[in-house]
Write a protein that holds these residues in place. Structure first.
Motif: not given
Length: 443
Positions: A424, A426, A393-396, A434-437, A428
């Motif tokens: 947001t 992300q 996980a990473r920040t936007g 990957s997905d971003s929300e 990976s």
């Protein structure tokens, strides 16, 4: 429909809430260099995602279907005389006698219902113009335009559906041009004409009765006629207005201009998604690969050419959206090869093969930040259930948060973050997905 505008480079949007289309559908522009004649520093052509390439339309060919009037020839190009700037009876010479507006493509339509108080004009174009409005070297710009102007009888919410999208207008009062919207996208200038590729105009609408030939030149339509068209990326080859008191009017005819280029171009092919999934069901491995691309509609063909035998993609509704599913279990890492061939529709079109890395499909099911505790909670899953990959996980903005943990394809992470939550996140996968929300904020 294309003239006049007080400042042709301004974006004027009045009384509207805009709903932009999901995608742009121009594919390429002439990369240059741009000679001073005959195109006078403009790109020679634009190509759309259906494979059709249009030259800047400056020919004085006239229609063999519609007779012109004295002083008003039935040109196959949209040539607009301007006193003191461009005289269409004289040779086109840059910059001394050149249109201050010229076009690679135009499509216009109208709806008039006097009884309901509706007078609608719709125009769309890929346009060549000048930053200072009159022809001048170094001032060349291009843009994709959508223009809607409507006289309406009363206040209310009006919805206009057109070939390139849907616009919703909240109109405070009825009257002349109560709806008045112009959206121009592009306008970079200084030798950069790629901005129009990001507009919402394309693929090019074309007459269902075309192409038309005049002399040795071919055109996608005759702007002197109103005809049904095809080419909408949403299969909405019409203009429709809906509004208060049961207003629901439409037209399916347009006047279209565009000169087909003789340049040979490869078949457009735009990768969209190539993902796999696998799981075990009753002791048996179940795997699938899903491939999505944009390419010209049938009679074009699109195949997954990297497997044997090659797998044909299917295209459902003439909009150029292609899909196929393979049941082969992928050996990772794997790059698929997809080939599109539009030579049946455009004989000079050459096949295009594009690599598409195959990845898993990552889905974030929970992204929640507690303002009280400063804790971020993430839950995400991979479509690879038999060999679950690592999830990170990473920040936007790309700052590392940490690795999600869990024994299966569904993994979670709870960690403290301060002083403020990320907008947001992300997630990976080590297998490429990957997905971003957006992060949901809770007390």
């Amino acid at each position: 429909m294309h003239r006049p505008t007080p400042r042709p480079l301004a974006i004027a949007i009045v009384a509207g809430l805009l709903q932009l289309p999901a995608q742009a559908a121009l594919y390429a522009v002439d990369p240059g260099p741009y000679p001073p004649a005959p195109a006078s520093g403009f790109p020679a052509w634009y190509q759309d995602s259906h494979g059709r390439t249009l030259d800047l339309c400056l020919t004085k060919a006239v229609s063999s279907r519609v007779a012109g009037a004295p002083g008003a020839p039935a040109y196959m190009c949209t040539l607009l005389p301007t006193p003191g700037v461009f005289d269409d009876t004289q040779p086109i010479v840059f910059p001394t006698n050149f249109p201050d507006e010229a076009f690679w493509f135009t499509a216009d339509a109208a709806i008039v219902d006097a009884a309901r108080g509706i007078n609608l004009s719709f125009g769309t174009a890929i346009e060549a113009a000048f930053a200072a409005e009159e022809p001048k070297a170094g001032d060349q710009v291009s843009f994709a335009r959508v223009r809607i102007r409507v006289d309406v009888p009363v206040a209310g919410t009006y919805t206009v559906t057109h070939p390139y999208g849907v616009e919703v207008f909240d109109v405070p009062a009825g009257g002349r041009r109560a709806i008045n919207m112009t959206r121009d996208i592009g306008i970079a200038g200084a030798g950069d004409f790629s901005g129009a590729l990001k507009g919402d105009v394309g693929p090019f609408l074309r007459s269902v009765n075309g192409p038309y030939t005049e002399g040795n030149e071919r055109f996608i339509g005759d702007p002197n006629l109103d005809e049904p068209v095809t080419g909408s990326p949403f299969n909405t080859n019409f203009v429709r207005i809906e509004g208060p008191n049961g207003i629901d009017l439409r037209t399916t005819v347009f006047s279209v201009s565009g000169k087909l280029s003789e340049v040979n171009r490869p078949t457009p092919l735009i990768p969209q998604r190539s993902t796999y999934s696998r799981h075990t069901e009753n002791g048996n491995l179940r795997a699938q690969q899903d491939v999505f691309v944009m390419a010209p509609p049938a009679p074009a063909t699109v195949t997954l050419s990297s497997q044997t035998p090659a797998l044909a993609l299917g295209e459902a509704n003439g909009t150029g959206s292609w899909y196929a599913q393979s049941v082969l279990n992928p050996a990772l890492p794997l790059t698929l090869q997809v080939t599109a061939d539009n030579s049946l529709a455009i004989a000079t079109s050459t096949p295009t093969t594009t690599p598409m890395p195959l990845t898993d499909l990552v889905v974030i099911s929970r992204a929640e930040y507690s303002l009280g505790s400063g804790q971020l909670t993430l839950v995400a899953s991979s479509s690879d259930e038999t060999s679950p990959p690592a999830l990170t996980a990473r920040t936007g903005n790309g700052t590392l948060i940490g690795n999600l943990s869990g024994n299966g394809a569904v993994k979670a992470l709870t960690t403290g973050l301060s002083p403020i939550p990320p907008a947001t996140v992300q997630v990976s996968s080590s297998n490429g997905g990957s997905d971003s929300e957006p992060v949901v904020l809770v007390p």
